[in-house]
Design a protein around this motif. Structure first.
Motif, mmCIF file in Angstrom:
data_model
loop_
_atom_site.group_PDB
_atom_site.id
_atom_site.type_symbol
_atom_site.label_atom_id
_atom_site.label_comp_id
_atom_site.label_asym_id
_atom_site.label_seq_id
_atom_site.Cartn_x
_atom_site.Cartn_y
_atom_site.Cartn_z
ATOM 1 N N VAL A 5 -0.644 -0.947 17.857
ATOM 2 C CA VAL A 5 0.268 -1.980 17.366
ATOM 3 C C VAL A 5 1.719 -1.508 17.440
ATOM 4 N N PHE A 34 0.453 -11.359 10.886
ATOM 5 C CA PHE A 34 1.612 -10.503 10.579
ATOM 6 C C PHE A 34 1.174 -9.252 9.820
ATOM 7 N N LEU A 37 -0.349 -6.857 12.198
ATOM 8 C CA LEU A 37 0.652 -6.236 13.069
ATOM 9 C C LEU A 37 1.503 -5.219 12.311
ATOM 10 N N ARG A 38 1.704 -5.451 11.027
ATOM 11 C CA ARG A 38 2.485 -4.492 10.228
ATOM 12 C C ARG A 38 1.696 -3.209 9.987
ATOM 13 N N GLN A 42 1.995 -0.571 5.586
ATOM 14 C CA GLN A 42 3.111 -1.391 5.094
ATOM 15 C C GLN A 42 2.585 -2.547 4.252
ATOM 16 N N GLU B 238 3.864 -8.684 23.362
ATOM 17 C CA GLU B 238 3.002 -8.320 22.243
ATOM 18 C C GLU B 238 3.499 -7.055 21.553
ATOM 19 N N VAL B 239 4.194 -6.208 22.308
ATOM 20 C CA VAL B 239 4.733 -4.979 21.728
ATOM 21 C C VAL B 239 5.960 -5.298 20.869
ATOM 22 N N LEU B 241 6.725 -8.103 19.525
ATOM 23 C CA LEU B 241 6.320 -8.889 18.355
ATOM 24 C C LEU B 241 5.908 -7.961 17.212
ATOM 25 N N ALA B 242 5.140 -6.939 17.551
ATOM 26 C CA ALA B 242 4.709 -5.986 16.522
ATOM 27 C C ALA B 242 5.923 -5.262 15.937
ATOM 28 N N ALA B 245 7.501 -7.593 13.511
ATOM 29 C CA ALA B 245 6.661 -7.798 12.322
ATOM 30 C C ALA B 245 6.751 -6.611 11.369
ATOM 31 N N GLN B 246 7.032 -5.433 11.915
ATOM 32 C CA GLN B 246 7.043 -4.228 11.087
ATOM 33 C C GLN B 246 8.389 -3.958 10.408
ATOM 34 N N LEU B 247 9.381 -4.760 10.710
ATOM 35 C CA LEU B 247 10.699 -4.521 10.102
ATOM 36 C C LEU B 247 10.652 -4.808 8.599
#
Lengths: 369, 249
Positions: A5, A34, A37-38, A42, B238-239, B241-242, B245-247
């Motif tokens: 991911v 989401f 993906l996190r 997290q 897709e990379v 997007l991840a 999403a992780q921010l």
């Protein structure tokens, strides 16, 4: 390919045979994606943040999909989310949503997909007007509705057999009867039941469909008011999402069999008001092998059984495994029993079968009567 | 930049929201000054005199933007006070200077042109829509200017990625974790880590709705600009997007 991911995709562009265009069914479905993906380290995004962020995301691949056929074929593709916000599926947002579907289609073309399945509202928005999509010399589009119809019809027939119902003596109600999926179901089942009741908003289209069915020797009634028919039907296919489940379930025969084939699915049986058996229709299961990268299995396809997906998406996969890159379903009410039989056979050849029965409450027992 | 020359003095009553614009302008001026300083530092590591000259030129343009924003502030009767050592801007500047220390020109361009400019371009374009009169014109004109810079840098970065995508993407991801995490904190709906040290009094974000803006809108537009830029470079959707999403939020 091992694309974690957070990681980086390798430099060589992986093969893309097919693309599946979808959108979140609900905010909770979007939140699940989401959250995955996190990653587990997290905290999940709060709902309000997801509602703020999602509408800004341009259509893009969410994951890579690899499928294996029981006939040894393999195919690789992308799941592309158009990120239509779940609360903007109404008529007021048609242009905005069409723009998103076009962008998703352009993404699929750029990725090199040879066939693109237009899932959920994507094909409903287009109403069969594929010329509204960006041109792609090596890419074809399919609504996937023929395989959806196949699984709906198979589901009705199998449930009737399991419940000991006599299909030939049944009264079948089809809600959304003039749509692409609804009319396909009517054509496949009209000759197998005693009576059909067709409900849709457009009377003229209803009349045309009734005329088309005259040769089937079936008793046909048409109408625009669901309440006019629902209590007489013992089988019902809901091919259009209803504003409220009670519109159908509160009036249906007590022991009716109801196939929720709308999108999103919103018919949940209420034990206090209805004894009807409701099952989710139009879904299939891949038995040869399905992998997502990143691993969003059970998140993108959140069902109580593994490797289950909507027929509309599975049609593109089945055609890819068969090596038939063609616009099999064009979304103009042209689904015939012959085409349904053909796509059923293609899907079955590659191990794509009717999904086990379930509804919003979970799996349904195999024998209920 | 012609629009900057067309500014007409407005009366105080036209800008009852002046304190809000004062803080918006303070962030804009600070960002432009940081950009100017970044280009100056970049010029110092360019071996090619022509490239160094371009960096100096960019620095001068960014400084002229800061001047134009400050003038726009005076035009509506507010003093725009910048602070390049403000909590977030300082961290962004330090990230850039680490690339300079490594004589990593591509890293510098990634930080300035992909990340900071995405934020600036998208934010300015949104502010331009709602800011009244000449203030809106200034934001619009500078947004157009920034777009030109970005287009120039994109050609260089695209060529660099095409030569070695894996190496480029690895570097971009490392800088994303450093820089975009800070930008995401700046653009979060609330400043959870305390005052940003740029707003004049309390945080401007809760008041932005009064001028038809919001922190969520500016963040959304900025992230969209960023992810589209990454798309244009050819990174897999897709990379990226991840990554988004992780921010932090």
């Amino acid at each position: 390919m091992d694309c974690t991911v957070a990681g980086i995709a390798p430099s060589a562009a992986p093969q893309v045979d097919f693309a599946l265009v979808g959108h979140p069914e609900s905010w909770s479905a979007a939140a699940d994606v989401f959250s995955a993906l996190r990653g587990p380290e997290q905290t999940p995004l709060p709902d309000d943040e997801i509602r703020d962020i999602l509408p800004w995301i341009p259509p893009r691949a969410v994951c890579r999909v690899a499928v294996k056929s029981i006939a040894a074929a393999e195919a690789h593709g992308l799941y592309i989310d158009s990120f239509i916000p779940p609360d903007r599926l109404d008529a007021g947002c048609v242009q905005e949503n069409l723009t998103r579907v076009r962008a998703a289609a352009a993404y699929a073309i750029k990725a090199g997909a040879r066939i693109v399945s237009l899932g959920g509202f994507s094909s409903i928005l287009l109403e069969g007007k594929f010329d509204q999509l960006p041109p792609g010399r090596a890419t074809v589009f399919t609504t996937g509705n023929t395989l959806t119809v196949a699984f709906i019809v198979q589901g009705i027939e199998k449930m009737c057999a399991l419940q000991g119902r006599n299909l030939w003596q049944s009264t079948l109600l089809v809600v959304g009867a003039t749509g692409d999926v609804g009319s396909g179901c009517v054509r496949c089942l009209a000759g197998k039941v005693r009576r059909v009741q067709l409900v849709a908003r457009n009377v003229e289209r209803l009349r045309r469909l009734a005329v088309e069915l005259e040769g089937e020797g079936v008793e046909i009634e048409i109408g625009t008011d669901l309440a006019q028919f629902s209590e007489q039907a013992d089988l019902a296919i809901c091919a259009a999402s209803l504003p409220s489940p009670s519109l159908l379930l509160d009036n249906i025969a007590a022991d009716a069999l109801v196939c929720d084939a709308g999108y999103p699915k919103n018919l949940s049986p209420d034990a206090e008001t209805s004894r009807a058996t409701v099952f989710f229709g139009g879904l299939g299961q891949i038995t040869g092998g399905l992998t997502f990268d990143p691993d969003l299995r059970g998140i993108l396809n959140h069902h109580p059984f593994p490797d289950v997906a909507h027929g509309c998406l599975l049609e593109g996969i089945a055609l890819t495994l068969e090596g038939r890159f063609e616009s099999f379903s064009r979304g103009r009410g042209a689904i015939t029993p012959k085409l349904v039989e053909e796509i059923e056979m293609i899907a079955a050849r590659h191990g794509i079968y009717l999904a086990p029965f379930f509804n919003g409450d979970g799996p349904l027992p195999l024998t209920m009567k | 930049m012609d629009a900057l020359m067309e500014m007409q003095p407005l009366t105080e009553s036209d800008f009852s929201d002046s304190p809000i614009w004062q803080d918006v302008l303070a962030q804009a001026v600070t960002g432009e000054l940081v950009a100017a300083m970044n280009y100056e530092a970049l010029a110092g590591i360019c071996d090619d005199p022509e490239e160094a000259g371009q960096a100096w030129e960019h620095s001068a343009i960014e400084r002229s933007h800061a001047v134009a924003f400050a003038a726009a502030g005076r035009n509506i009767g507010v003093d725009v006070v910048s602070n390049v050592d403000g909590r977030h801007w300082k961290r962004l500047r330090e990230a850039f200077l680490r690339c300079v220390a490594e004589r990593d020109i591509i890293g510098c361009l990634i930080v300035q042109e992909i990340m900071l400019e995405s934020f600036a371009l998208a934010s300015y374009a949104r502010v331009a829509i709602v800011a009244p009169g000449s203030l809106g014109k200034v934001f619009g004109a500078i947004a157009a200017d920034e777009q030109e810079h970005a287009d120039h840098a994109m050609a260089i970065l695209k060529a660099e990625r095409d030569a070695d995508p894996e190496r480029f993407d690895d570097k971009l991801h490392r800088l994303h974790l450093e820089v975009m995490t800070t930008l995401a904190a700046m653009l979060a709906k609330e400043c959870k880590d305390g005052h940003c040290e740029v707003c004049q009094s309390s945080c401007v974000k809760p008041s932005l709705f009064e001028v038809n803006l919001s922190a969520a809108l500016l963040r959304g537009a900025s992230l969209q600009q960023y992810i589209k830029t990454l798309d244009a470079l050819g990174l897999p959707g897709e990379v990226t997007l991840a990554w988004i999403a992780q921010l932090p939020v």
